[in-house]
Design a protein around this motif. Structure first.
Motif, mmCIF file in Angstrom:
data_model
loop_
_atom_site.group_PDB
_atom_site.id
_atom_site.type_symbol
_atom_site.label_atom_id
_atom_site.label_comp_id
_atom_site.label_asym_id
_atom_site.label_seq_id
_atom_site.Cartn_x
_atom_site.Cartn_y
_atom_site.Cartn_z
ATOM 1 N N PRO A 22 54.493 53.121 49.817
ATOM 2 C CA PRO A 22 54.664 52.564 51.159
ATOM 3 C C PRO A 22 53.377 52.077 51.826
ATOM 4 C CG PRO A 22 55.997 54.515 50.924
ATOM 5 C CD PRO A 22 55.171 54.400 49.663
ATOM 6 N N ASN A 23 52.221 52.654 51.508
ATOM 7 C CA ASN A 23 50.989 52.245 52.174
ATOM 8 C C ASN A 23 50.217 51.161 51.421
ATOM 9 O OD1 ASN A 23 50.316 53.845 50.044
ATOM 10 N ND2 ASN A 23 48.862 55.122 51.141
ATOM 11 N N GLU A 24 50.742 50.701 50.267
ATOM 12 C CA GLU A 24 50.062 49.673 49.486
ATOM 13 C C GLU A 24 50.495 48.276 49.927
ATOM 14 O OE1 GLU A 24 49.238 50.763 45.074
ATOM 15 O OE2 GLU A 24 51.263 51.449 45.564
ATOM 16 N N ARG A 25 49.617 47.301 49.705
ATOM 17 C CA ARG A 25 49.918 45.897 49.993
ATOM 18 C C ARG A 25 49.970 45.118 48.686
ATOM 19 N NH1 ARG A 25 52.018 46.056 54.586
ATOM 20 N NH2 ARG A 25 50.731 46.674 56.293
ATOM 21 N N LEU A 26 50.858 44.138 48.613
ATOM 22 C CA LEU A 26 50.974 43.320 47.419
ATOM 23 C C LEU A 26 49.933 42.223 47.438
ATOM 24 C CD1 LEU A 26 52.649 42.587 44.865
ATOM 25 C CD2 LEU A 26 53.854 40.969 46.304
ATOM 26 N N ASP A 27 49.255 42.047 46.321
ATOM 27 C CA ASP A 27 48.336 40.939 46.144
ATOM 28 C C ASP A 27 49.183 39.684 45.935
ATOM 29 O OD1 ASP A 27 46.432 39.112 45.429
ATOM 30 O OD2 ASP A 27 45.703 40.225 43.684
ATOM 31 N N PRO A 28 49.005 38.635 46.750
ATOM 32 C CA PRO A 28 49.833 37.426 46.616
ATOM 33 C C PRO A 28 49.762 36.802 45.225
ATOM 34 C CG PRO A 28 48.522 37.327 48.616
ATOM 35 C CD PRO A 28 48.082 38.541 47.857
ATOM 36 N N GLU A 29 48.705 37.071 44.470
ATOM 37 C CA GLU A 29 48.571 36.533 43.125
ATOM 38 C C GLU A 29 49.560 37.171 42.152
ATOM 39 O OE1 GLU A 29 45.824 34.441 41.997
ATOM 40 O OE2 GLU A 29 45.330 34.070 44.090
ATOM 41 N N VAL A 30 50.059 38.382 42.475
ATOM 42 C CA VAL A 30 50.939 39.112 41.564
ATOM 43 C C VAL A 30 52.306 38.447 41.453
ATOM 44 C CG1 VAL A 30 52.121 41.314 41.192
ATOM 45 C CG2 VAL A 30 49.753 41.283 41.948
ATOM 46 N N GLY A 31 52.854 37.945 42.527
ATOM 47 C CA GLY A 31 54.165 37.307 42.482
ATOM 48 C C GLY A 31 54.837 37.304 43.830
ATOM 49 N N LYS A 32 56.022 36.714 43.871
ATOM 50 C CA LYS A 32 56.726 36.594 45.143
ATOM 51 C C LYS A 32 57.650 37.764 45.432
ATOM 52 C CE LYS A 32 60.386 33.669 43.282
ATOM 53 N NZ LYS A 32 61.042 32.372 43.386
ATOM 54 N N HIS A 33 58.035 38.557 44.413
ATOM 55 C CA HIS A 33 58.940 39.685 44.593
ATOM 56 C C HIS A 33 58.194 40.990 44.363
ATOM 57 C CE1 HIS A 33 62.395 36.958 44.225
ATOM 58 N NE2 HIS A 33 61.779 36.441 43.173
ATOM 59 N N HIS A 34 58.532 42.023 45.130
ATOM 60 C CA HIS A 34 58.038 43.366 44.823
ATOM 61 C C HIS A 34 58.930 44.406 45.488
ATOM 62 C CE1 HIS A 34 56.014 42.814 48.722
ATOM 63 N NE2 HIS A 34 55.928 44.122 48.790
ATOM 64 N N LEU A 35 58.815 45.635 44.992
ATOM 65 C CA LEU A 35 59.599 46.756 45.494
ATOM 66 C C LEU A 35 58.650 47.800 46.052
ATOM 67 C CD1 LEU A 35 62.005 47.189 42.456
ATOM 68 C CD2 LEU A 35 62.500 46.033 44.602
ATOM 69 N N VAL A 36 59.085 48.460 47.116
ATOM 70 C CA VAL A 36 58.332 49.574 47.684
ATOM 71 C C VAL A 36 59.208 50.808 47.565
ATOM 72 C CG1 VAL A 36 57.293 50.541 49.767
ATOM 73 C CG2 VAL A 36 57.045 48.106 49.273
ATOM 74 N N TYR A 37 58.672 51.829 46.886
ATOM 75 C CA TYR A 37 59.412 53.070 46.672
ATOM 76 C C TYR A 37 59.733 53.722 48.012
ATOM 77 C CZ TYR A 37 60.424 57.835 45.282
ATOM 78 O OH TYR A 37 61.024 59.063 45.129
ATOM 79 N N VAL A 38 61.002 54.106 48.209
ATOM 80 C CA VAL A 38 61.428 54.750 49.440
ATOM 81 C C VAL A 38 61.749 56.214 49.191
ATOM 82 C CG1 VAL A 38 63.148 54.774 51.283
ATOM 83 C CG2 VAL A 38 62.366 52.610 50.360
ATOM 84 N N ASP A 39 62.668 56.483 48.243
ATOM 85 C CA ASP A 39 63.149 57.843 48.039
ATOM 86 C C ASP A 39 63.960 57.898 46.757
ATOM 87 O OD1 ASP A 39 63.603 60.503 48.558
ATOM 88 O OD2 ASP A 39 64.955 60.184 50.233
ATOM 89 N N SER A 40 64.347 59.095 46.375
ATOM 90 C CA SER A 40 65.273 59.293 45.256
ATOM 91 C C SER A 40 66.531 59.949 45.808
ATOM 92 C CB SER A 40 64.668 60.208 44.189
ATOM 93 O OG SER A 40 63.617 59.568 43.544
ATOM 94 N N ILE A 41 67.667 59.523 45.288
ATOM 95 C CA ILE A 41 68.917 60.165 45.665
ATOM 96 C C ILE A 41 69.597 60.627 44.389
ATOM 97 C CG2 ILE A 41 69.307 58.898 47.798
ATOM 98 C CD1 ILE A 41 71.241 57.099 46.266
ATOM 99 N N LYS A 42 70.292 61.719 44.470
ATOM 100 C CA LYS A 42 71.038 62.207 43.321
ATOM 101 C C LYS A 42 72.368 61.485 43.294
ATOM 102 C CE LYS A 42 68.914 66.718 43.288
ATOM 103 N NZ LYS A 42 69.094 68.145 43.452
ATOM 104 N N ALA A 43 72.777 61.090 42.104
ATOM 105 C CA ALA A 43 74.039 60.369 41.957
ATOM 106 C C ALA A 43 75.195 61.174 42.531
ATOM 107 C CB ALA A 43 74.296 60.035 40.494
#
Length: 126
Positions: A44-65
């Protein structure tokens, strides 16, 4: 007990779009699940480098199925709602049967019961 599923915030061009698991996000966005599995993942506290790409995911949490909520329908009638464990206990069937009801194979074979995940955030981006 099901394996924990990771939940992410999906960003496109550094703009928040949706929250969900890789599979849920692929359905909302229309990209393959493998595409989401290969996307850069940030804390959550990291920033995406624009050179990496246009899409990215930020980890939020884990849920049990087993904690996910579902609705079980037969034809168009609602049979039961709750977690897989609750529905299985109520109906006296195995959880494996419920999982099978979610598969395309069950529908192709004409099975009338359908297990539908309940999605809490119905937020649409305009």
């Amino acid at each position: 007990m099901g394996r924990p599923r990771k939940v992410y915030d999906y960003y496109r061009y550094n703009t928040y779009q949706y929250t969900g698991t890789a599979q849920e996000l692929s359905q909302k966005v229309g990209l393959a699940v493998k595409t989401f599995q290969r996307m850069p993942r940030l804390q959550p506290n990291e920033r995406l480098d624009p050179e990496v790409g246009k899409h990215h995911l930020v980890y939020v949490d884990s849920i049990k199925a087993s904690e996910s909520e579902y609705a079980l329908y037969k034809d168009e009638d609602l049979i039961a709602m709750g977690t897989m464990t609750e529905i299985a206990d109520t109906l006296g069937i195995k959880r494996e049967s419920l999982r099978w009801y979610r598969t395309p194979a069950a529908q192709k074979r004409g099975h009338k019961a359908v297990l539908v995940p309940l999605d809490d955030d119905e937020e649409e981006i305009g």
